[in-house]
Enzyme design. Structure first.
Site, PDB file in Angstrom:
ATOM      1  N   HIS A 228      90.297  30.793  40.131  1.00 14.72           N
ATOM      2  CA  HIS A 228      89.649  32.110  40.731  1.00 14.72           C
ATOM      3  C   HIS A 228      89.577  31.478  42.231  1.00 14.72           C
ATOM      4  O   HIS A 228      88.527  30.910  42.493  1.00 14.72           O
ATOM      5  CB  HIS A 228      88.396  32.458  40.264  1.00 14.72           C
ATOM      6  N   VAL A 229      90.295  31.550  43.105  1.00 18.82           N
ATOM      7  CA  VAL A 229      89.965  31.373  44.644  1.00 18.82           C
ATOM      8  C   VAL A 229      90.942  32.096  45.510  1.00 18.82           C
ATOM      9  O   VAL A 229      92.177  32.826  45.139  1.00 18.82           O
ATOM     10  CB  VAL A 229      90.609  29.781  44.897  1.00 18.82           C
TER      11      VAL A 229
END
Length: 340
Positions: free
Chosen positions: A168-169
């Site tokens: 998640h980035v």
């Protein structure tokens, strides 16, 4: 008739064909005499000292090499004297590994958009197809400082290829820091459905554990945890008055501070990055079609993914594969739960 050789102390010579290896036992001859090890090899105390001195020189040279960060001069001179031929000169470089294209893929997954299902599939596929699945233990840090971006890009770029990195980035621009830009993929969903999914996830967690929600929101009061979503919206509670429908955009816009500000600039930059850097951006509501496209576009990663999703093979020890949706009454339903 030949006379038998006599031993100096009397009697027959016990070694008529010469002393055994290692020489005669003590008392037979002087220790200073050369000792016959092999018919063609003899050494003396002086020879032994020379060998030990040579070994000491090379040990000191090795130590000097490690302490100074380079070889001592005399080793360089010795190399020049002996010649510069190396293994590569004689045999050529080893054959390079043939990599599929693309061999660098990043799945910067958007939260609550089916990413856990896809990651579970990737774990099965990485074992089946032999690519390097690189995951991260950091789940809630999507915005990075410049140094954090550089460090993460360096770690990703040095992974063994072919690799698929997932976390998640928000979008990372590898070329900005001198790296090779990988191919990106992602999956999004209807923003309202994403809000609903996140609303219940914060309260009740997911299938990973009964107490999962207590870990994520330990300070949430019971009346808040069981608050009906309709009441939350109608009574204008803070959580429901700002549904964060803009949440998805920074995953495609990037790490620029303006990407976190809802507006035209962030939207246009996100669209530009999608066109230039993303091979595919799928829709969760059409997950089977998305998996089919991934299988066609990236067969060395996703070959057979659709059949595994529909019917996991028992031999793969696959974990539970689930997909979540919500009914009109806003209740949690399990659509598909299959175990190996």
């Amino acid at each position: 008739m030949k006379k038998k050789q006599q031993h100096p102390g009397g009697g027959a010579d016990p070694w008529p064909h010469g002393a055994p290896l290692g020489g005669a036992p003590p008392g037979l001859g002087s220790w200073k005499r050369r000792v016959s090890l092999l018919p063609f090899l003899r050494f003396s105390l002086r020879d032994y000292g020379f060998c030990m001195a040579t070994l000491l020189v090379f040990c000191l040279g090795s130590l000097f090499y490690q302490l100074s960060g380079g070889p001592p001069r005399f080793l360089l001179d010795l190399r020049q004297y002996l010649g510069n031929s190396t293994y590569l000169d004689d045999h050529g470089p080893p054959p390079s590994k043939v990599l599929p294209f693309p061999s660098q893929v990043v799945y910067n997954r958007v939260g609550k958009c089916g990413s856990r299902t896809v990651v579970l599939l990737l774990r099965i596929l990485s074992e089946k197809h032999g690519f390097n699945l690189v995951t991260s233990d950091i789940h809630n840090k999507t915005r990075l400082t410049k140094n954090e971006q550089m460090e993460l890009i360096k770690n990703i770029s040095t992974a063994e290829q072919p690799y698929l990195f997932t976390r998640h980035v928000h979008f990372l621009n590898f070329s900005r820091f001198g790296g090779d830009q990988p191919v990106y993929i992602n999956i999004i969903r209807d923003p309202v459905n994403r809000f609903l999914s996140n609303y219940f996830f914060r309260r009740f967690g997911d299938w990973r554990g009964e107490q999962n929600h207590m870990i994520r929101t330990p300070s949430m009061r019971q009346e808040e945890r069981y608050l009906d979503i309709n009441e939350c919206i109608l009574e204008n509670y803070p959580e429901c008055s700002n549904p964060r429908l803009f949440y998805i955009i920074p995953y495609f816009c990037g790490q620029h501070p303006r990407c976190r500000e809802p507006g035209e600039w962030a939207l246009e930059r996100a669209k530009l990055n999608v066109n230039e850097n993303f091979l595919l951006v799928g829709i969760l509501e059409e997950l089977e079609d998305v998996l089919l496209l991934l299988e066609r576009f990236l067969p060395h990663y996703f070959k057979g993914v659709l059949s595994i999703y529909k019917d996991p093979e028992p031999g793969l020890n696959s974990p539970v594969i689930v997909c979540y949706t919500w009914s009109q009454e806003d209740k949690f339903h399990l659509l598909n739960e299959q175990t190996s």
